[in-house]
Write a protein that holds these residues in place. Sequence first.
Motif, short mmCIF file in Angstrom:
data_model
loop_
_atom_site.label_atom_id
_atom_site.label_comp_id
_atom_site.label_asym_id
_atom_site.label_seq_id
_atom_site.Cartn_x
_atom_site.Cartn_y
_atom_site.Cartn_z
N PHE A 19 -13.24 -0.81 12.17
CA PHE A 19 -12.07 0.06 12.14
C PHE A 19 -11.21 -0.37 10.96
O PHE A 19 -11.00 -1.56 10.75
N LEU A 21 -7.52 -0.15 9.46
CA LEU A 21 -6.14 0.21 9.77
C LEU A 21 -5.37 0.24 8.47
O LEU A 21 -5.41 -0.70 7.68
N ALA A 33 -15.07 -4.43 15.13
CA ALA A 33 -15.09 -4.31 16.60
C ALA A 33 -16.49 -4.57 17.15
O ALA A 33 -16.63 -5.11 18.25
N SER A 53 -10.85 -9.34 27.07
CA SER A 53 -10.18 -8.25 26.38
C SER A 53 -10.37 -8.37 24.87
O SER A 53 -10.25 -9.45 24.30
N GLY A 54 -10.71 -7.24 24.23
CA GLY A 54 -10.86 -7.22 22.78
C GLY A 54 -12.24 -7.62 22.28
O GLY A 54 -12.49 -7.66 21.08
N SER A 55 -13.17 -7.89 23.20
CA SER A 55 -14.48 -8.37 22.76
C SER A 55 -15.36 -7.23 22.22
O SER A 55 -16.37 -7.48 21.58
N GLY A 56 -14.99 -5.98 22.50
CA GLY A 56 -15.75 -4.85 21.95
C GLY A 56 -16.49 -4.03 22.99
O GLY A 56 -17.22 -3.10 22.64
N LYS A 57 -16.25 -4.30 24.27
CA LYS A 57 -16.98 -3.61 25.35
C LYS A 57 -16.77 -2.10 25.32
O LYS A 57 -17.72 -1.33 25.36
N SER A 58 -15.50 -1.68 25.27
CA SER A 58 -15.23 -0.24 25.28
C SER A 58 -15.73 0.42 24.01
O SER A 58 -16.11 1.60 24.03
N THR A 59 -15.72 -0.31 22.91
CA THR A 59 -16.22 0.26 21.65
C THR A 59 -17.71 0.58 21.80
O THR A 59 -18.17 1.62 21.33
N ARG A 62 -17.77 3.76 23.92
CA ARG A 62 -17.33 4.96 23.20
C ARG A 62 -18.35 5.38 22.15
O ARG A 62 -18.51 6.58 21.89
N HIS A 218 -14.71 -6.97 33.01
CA HIS A 218 -14.27 -8.33 32.72
C HIS A 218 -14.96 -9.33 33.65
O HIS A 218 -14.95 -10.52 33.39
#
Length: 325
Positions: A19, A21, A33, A53-59, A62, A218
């Motif tokens: 990403f 920014l 990510a 949190s922030g490890s890239g799971k949702s990325t 998605r 998590h």
Amino acid sequence: MMGENFPPLLELQNVSKIFTLKPFFGPEKRVEALRNVSLTLQAGRALAIVGESGSGKSTVGRAVARLFRPTSGRILFAGRDIAGLTTHADQMSYLRMVQMVFQDPFAALNPAHKIRHHLVRPLILHRGLKGDALEEATRQTLVDVELDPDVTLDKYPHELSGGQRQRVNLARALAVDSRLIVADEPTSMLDVSIRRSVLDLMRRLKLERGISFLYITHDIATAHYIAEETAVMFAGQIVEYGPSASVIRNPQHPYTQLLLSAVPDPAVRITGGRGEQGQPFSMHAETVRNSSRRPVGQPAEVASGHFVYHHLDMSPPMGDIAQHA
Ligand SMILES: Nc1ncnc2c1ncn2[C@@H]1O[C@H](COP(=O)(O)OP(=O)(O)OP(=O)(O)O)[C@@H](O)[C@H]1O
Ligand SMILES: [Mg+2]
């Protein structure tokens, strides 16, 4: 039947996502990510992706749901590169087969519409049902997620509990005959007392309907409950991967051990695992995290199907490794 020649339902090959920014002031910022993520999910099975949190799971989720294109790497669904789904018909069919269920059970439900509306629409659009067949299928999807149609159909989303709303979200995936459900922390906003029952339902949908799940959480300790396999992510990389029971009982990567120990104190020492050269180790939590950020190389198989990734660039040394050996 899983034959030798069937491609996996889902395969990620070296998927990276950066990403960029662009703040009003100052230099561009790049967030890596995902870094060379490779994963395989067989039809009718579940794969858990665990990490903080922030490890890239949702990325990962998605990218699989095609909400953006990876910066590099390929995502194959039933052997086909999803970047190549260019016609409208192909894209619609993919969106039908791959559904997302989010952490917030309200997120995908329109507060202005009754539950009936949320189920009827996909049944008309994707299955072309009408009349009695439509009514019958609408009721059946609720029965399939253990909700009483007589009570539920004419309620609005806010009149249901969080757990019931999450069941409606799963019912919508059933309504369109999804083959893969990407469930991103589906129970983390629910009451502890009902989390298990929603997980139970997902497990049953997997076993009885053959629906595959990418289960993002998590909570490494409960991953094995639904998922045959678990992938542990940290800082955009997979660091360990294998049968859930093996990963939980015999974690090999220091970061997996840290997750399982669930100690918030960075000064606490993690002991008992095997370091990268097979030596037993004892490290502070913060050292584990710092050393786990380095790029990974090829995975090593430590037990049947259970892989741990070794990090490249051994210097500077892992600093705080106690030499027990
Ligand atoms: N659209 C975006 N733009 C910029 N950075 C992003 C974007 N989406 C995610 N990121 C960054 O990518 C990294 C991974 O985010 P991701 O949401 O995948 O983590 P996660 O493991 O799902 O975390 P959580 O458990 O908090 O949901 C984070 O550093 C996040 O800030
Ligand atoms: Mg997330």
